[in-house]
Design a protein around this motif. Structure first.
Motif, PDB file in Angstrom:
ATOM      1  N   SER A   1      -2.149  15.476  -6.848  1.00 35.57           N
ATOM      2  CA  SER A   1      -1.572  16.245  -7.952  1.00 35.57           C
ATOM      3  C   SER A   1      -0.454  15.506  -8.685  1.00 35.57           C
ATOM      4  O   SER A   1      -0.045  15.915  -9.758  1.00 35.57           O
ATOM      5  N   ASN A   2       0.032  14.404  -8.127  1.00 37.26           N
ATOM      6  CA  ASN A   2       1.166  13.691  -8.716  1.00 37.26           C
ATOM      7  C   ASN A   2       0.687  12.615  -9.700  1.00 37.26           C
ATOM      8  O   ASN A   2       0.735  11.421  -9.422  1.00 37.26           O
ATOM      9  N   ARG A   3       0.231  13.072 -10.842  1.00 36.08           N
ATOM     10  CA  ARG A   3      -0.334  12.172 -11.862  1.00 36.08           C
ATOM     11  C   ARG A   3       0.704  11.204 -12.422  1.00 36.08           C
ATOM     12  O   ARG A   3       0.387  10.064 -12.746  1.00 36.08           O
ATOM     13  N   ASP A   4       1.957  11.662 -12.577  1.00 33.39           N
ATOM     14  CA  ASP A   4       2.999  10.783 -13.114  1.00 33.39           C
ATOM     15  C   ASP A   4       3.218   9.572 -12.207  1.00 33.39           C
ATOM     16  O   ASP A   4       3.304   8.436 -12.673  1.00 33.39           O
ATOM     17  N   ALA A   5       3.310   9.815 -10.909  1.00 36.63           N
ATOM     18  CA  ALA A   5       3.494   8.707  -9.963  1.00 36.63           C
ATOM     19  C   ALA A   5       2.280   7.783  -9.982  1.00 36.63           C
ATOM     20  O   ALA A   5       2.421   6.555  -9.967  1.00 36.63           O
ATOM     21  N   GLN A   6       1.077   8.355 -10.043  1.00 35.10           N
ATOM     22  CA  GLN A   6      -0.135   7.521 -10.095  1.00 35.10           C
ATOM     23  C   GLN A   6      -0.123   6.615 -11.320  1.00 35.10           C
ATOM     24  O   GLN A   6      -0.487   5.441 -11.237  1.00 35.10           O
ATOM     25  N   ARG A   7       0.312   7.150 -12.466  1.00 34.54           N
ATOM     26  CA  ARG A   7       0.401   6.321 -13.685  1.00 34.54           C
ATOM     27  C   ARG A   7       1.376   5.166 -13.490  1.00 34.54           C
ATOM     28  O   ARG A   7       1.098   4.031 -13.881  1.00 34.54           O
ATOM     29  N   LEU A   8       2.529   5.460 -12.886  1.00 33.29           N
ATOM     30  CA  LEU A   8       3.513   4.410 -12.625  1.00 33.29           C
ATOM     31  C   LEU A   8       2.926   3.338 -11.717  1.00 33.29           C
ATOM     32  O   LEU A   8       3.030   2.143 -12.003  1.00 33.29           O
TER      33      LEU A   8
ATOM     34  N   SER B   1       0.841  -1.195   0.000  1.00 33.79           N
ATOM     35  CA  SER B   1       0.000   0.000   0.000  1.00 33.79           C
ATOM     36  C   SER B   1       0.875   1.243   0.000  1.00 33.79           C
ATOM     37  O   SER B   1       2.064   1.193   0.332  1.00 33.79           O
ATOM     38  N   LEU B   2       0.254   2.366  -0.379  1.00 32.37           N
ATOM     39  CA  LEU B   2       0.956   3.646  -0.394  1.00 32.37           C
ATOM     40  C   LEU B   2      -0.048   4.773  -0.505  1.00 32.37           C
ATOM     41  O   LEU B   2      -1.215   4.548  -0.831  1.00 32.37           O
ATOM     42  N   GLU B   3       0.426   5.979  -0.216  1.00 33.47           N
ATOM     43  CA  GLU B   3      -0.349   7.185  -0.466  1.00 33.47           C
ATOM     44  C   GLU B   3       0.439   8.021  -1.454  1.00 33.47           C
ATOM     45  O   GLU B   3       1.669   8.043  -1.401  1.00 33.47           O
ATOM     46  N   VAL B   4      -0.286   8.682  -2.354  1.00 26.28           N
ATOM     47  CA  VAL B   4       0.347   9.546  -3.346  1.00 26.28           C
ATOM     48  C   VAL B   4      -0.468  10.831  -3.450  1.00 26.28           C
ATOM     49  O   VAL B   4      -1.698  10.804  -3.339  1.00 26.28           O
ATOM     50  N   ARG B   5       0.222  11.951  -3.631  1.00 28.12           N
ATOM     51  CA  ARG B   5      -0.472  13.228  -3.768  1.00 28.12           C
ATOM     52  C   ARG B   5      -1.432  13.174  -4.948  1.00 28.12           C
ATOM     53  O   ARG B   5      -1.096  12.651  -6.002  1.00 28.12           O
TER      54      ARG B   5
ATOM     55  N   SER C   1      -6.727   2.205  -6.861  1.00 24.92           N
ATOM     56  CA  SER C   1      -7.165   3.215  -5.892  1.00 24.92           C
ATOM     57  C   SER C   1      -8.104   2.596  -4.872  1.00 24.92           C
ATOM     58  O   SER C   1      -8.947   1.765  -5.212  1.00 24.92           O
ATOM     59  N   ARG C   2      -7.949   3.019  -3.619  1.00 27.26           N
ATOM     60  CA  ARG C   2      -8.839   2.559  -2.551  1.00 27.26           C
ATOM     61  C   ARG C   2      -9.702   3.680  -2.016  1.00 27.26           C
ATOM     62  O   ARG C   2     -10.882   3.507  -1.806  1.00 27.26           O
ATOM     63  N   ALA C   3      -9.076   4.818  -1.748  1.00 28.02           N
ATOM     64  CA  ALA C   3      -9.798   5.930  -1.116  1.00 28.02           C
ATOM     65  C   ALA C   3      -9.001   7.209  -1.276  1.00 28.02           C
ATOM     66  O   ALA C   3      -7.836   7.185  -1.653  1.00 28.02           O
ATOM     67  N   ILE C   4      -9.662   8.321  -0.964  1.00 29.44           N
ATOM     68  CA  ILE C   4      -8.977   9.608  -0.906  1.00 29.44           C
ATOM     69  C   ILE C   4      -8.881  10.000   0.562  1.00 29.44           C
ATOM     70  O   ILE C   4      -9.873   9.945   1.292  1.00 29.44           O
ATOM     71  N   LYS C   5      -7.689  10.354   0.988  1.00 30.10           N
ATOM     72  CA  LYS C   5      -7.459  10.803   2.358  1.00 30.10           C
ATOM     73  C   LYS C   5      -7.376  12.327   2.328  1.00 30.10           C
ATOM     74  O   LYS C   5      -6.423  12.891   1.795  1.00 30.10           O
ATOM     75  N   THR C   6      -8.374  12.965   2.894  1.00 29.70           N
ATOM     76  CA  THR C   6      -8.489  14.415   2.865  1.00 29.70           C
ATOM     77  C   THR C   6      -7.418  15.080   3.732  1.00 29.70           C
ATOM     78  O   THR C   6      -7.169  14.634   4.857  1.00 29.70           O
ATOM     79  N   ALA C   7      -6.797  16.131   3.183  1.00 28.51           N
ATOM     80  CA  ALA C   7      -5.786  16.933   3.888  1.00 28.51           C
ATOM     81  C   ALA C   7      -4.707  16.051   4.520  1.00 28.51           C
ATOM     82  O   ALA C   7      -4.259  16.292   5.644  1.00 28.51           O
ATOM     83  N   TYR C   8      -4.258  15.047   3.800  1.00 25.58           N
ATOM     84  CA  TYR C   8      -3.309  14.059   4.314  1.00 25.58           C
ATOM     85  C   TYR C   8      -1.921  14.648   4.557  1.00 25.58           C
ATOM     86  O   TYR C   8      -1.258  14.314   5.522  1.00 25.58           O
TER      87      TYR C   8
ATOM     88  N   MET D   1      -3.589   3.856  -2.313  1.00 24.93           N
ATOM     89  CA  MET D   1      -3.553   2.825  -3.350  1.00 24.93           C
ATOM     90  C   MET D   1      -3.049   1.508  -2.742  1.00 24.93           C
ATOM     91  O   MET D   1      -2.309   1.511  -1.754  1.00 24.93           O
ATOM     92  N   VAL D   2      -3.442   0.404  -3.370  1.00 31.43           N
ATOM     93  CA  VAL D   2      -3.039  -0.911  -2.909  1.00 31.43           C
ATOM     94  C   VAL D   2      -2.738  -1.807  -4.095  1.00 31.43           C
ATOM     95  O   VAL D   2      -3.326  -1.654  -5.160  1.00 31.43           O
ATOM     96  N   LYS D   3      -1.826  -2.720  -3.879  1.00 27.89           N
ATOM     97  CA  LYS D   3      -1.525  -3.764  -4.864  1.00 27.89           C
ATOM     98  C   LYS D   3      -1.692  -5.094  -4.150  1.00 27.89           C
ATOM     99  O   LYS D   3      -1.139  -5.306  -3.076  1.00 27.89           O
ATOM    100  N   TYR D   4      -2.457  -5.986  -4.762  1.00 30.34           N
ATOM    101  CA  TYR D   4      -2.651  -7.313  -4.196  1.00 30.34           C
ATOM    102  C   TYR D   4      -1.577  -8.217  -4.784  1.00 30.34           C
ATOM    103  O   TYR D   4      -1.446  -8.353  -5.995  1.00 30.34           O
TER     104      TYR D   4
END
Length: 176
Positions: free
Chosen positions: A138-145, A132-136, A153-160, A171-174
């Motif tokens: 705004s960081n679309r490049d990292a999300q694509r990777l 698992s991980l959290e990504v900003r 995607s699992r959820a959005i963490k507000t004001a993280y 985000m999670v990877k099984y």
């Protein structure tokens, strides 16, 4: 008494992965090895480059992770200096990616993918079912990777993120 001081000593290297080892993304010869306490200053320099002068993690945050009694692995990629790093901490059956950064001059070279694959190998060796991980947001490049590597995607963490109050995508990877 010894238990109290155990956390102060560095854990033995993750020997089965053969660190340090040479890697060859593209045409450069780089080395990957485990991060030590002596590397923290260089890790902060990579963070400054990635986050435009800001430091999401402090020296004490890195130190805390490196001496944690929980199973963990922190790796860096270096040539003459450290160009990238990444790490995870295992809690239960999840390997949580706590931090990963690649100097902007070396992004897109495969180093981030390489580090994530090494961390996944460590997770599998430790019986993890997920990563698992959290990504900003705004960081679309990292999300694509991450998506390319199988994270969803699992959820959005507000004001993280404390410094900016930016939301994070959880985000999670099984793992098979």
């Amino acid at each position: 008494m010894l238990k109290k001081f155990k956390a102060l000593f560095p854990k033995p290297p993750f020997k089965s992965a053969g660190y340090p080892k040479r890697i060859y993304p593209g045409h450069a010869a780089w080395f990957v090895r485990e991060v030590t306490n002596d590397d923290i200053k260089a890790l902060l320099a990579v963070e400054r480059n990635v986050y435009h002068g800001k430091l999401p993690w402090t020296k004490s945050a890195f130190l805390s992770e490196l001496i944690s009694p929980l199973p963990h692995l922190y790796l860096c990629v270096e040539a003459e200096a450290i160009l990238a790093f990444g790490g995870c901490r295992i809690i239960g059956n999840d390997a949580h990616i706590t931090n990963i950064a690649v100097d902007p001059d070396f992004q897109g070279s495969g180093i981030g993918t390489f580090l994530l694959q090494e961390l996944e190998h460590f997770a599998k060796k430790n019986g993890c079912l997920t990563m698992s991980l959290e990504v900003r947001l705004s960081n679309r490049d990292a999300q694509r990777l991450y998506r390319k590597l199988g994270y969803v995607s699992r959820a959005i963490k507000t004001a993280y993120y404390d410094q900016t109050n930016e939301d994070a995508l959880d985000m999670v990877k099984y793992i098979d």
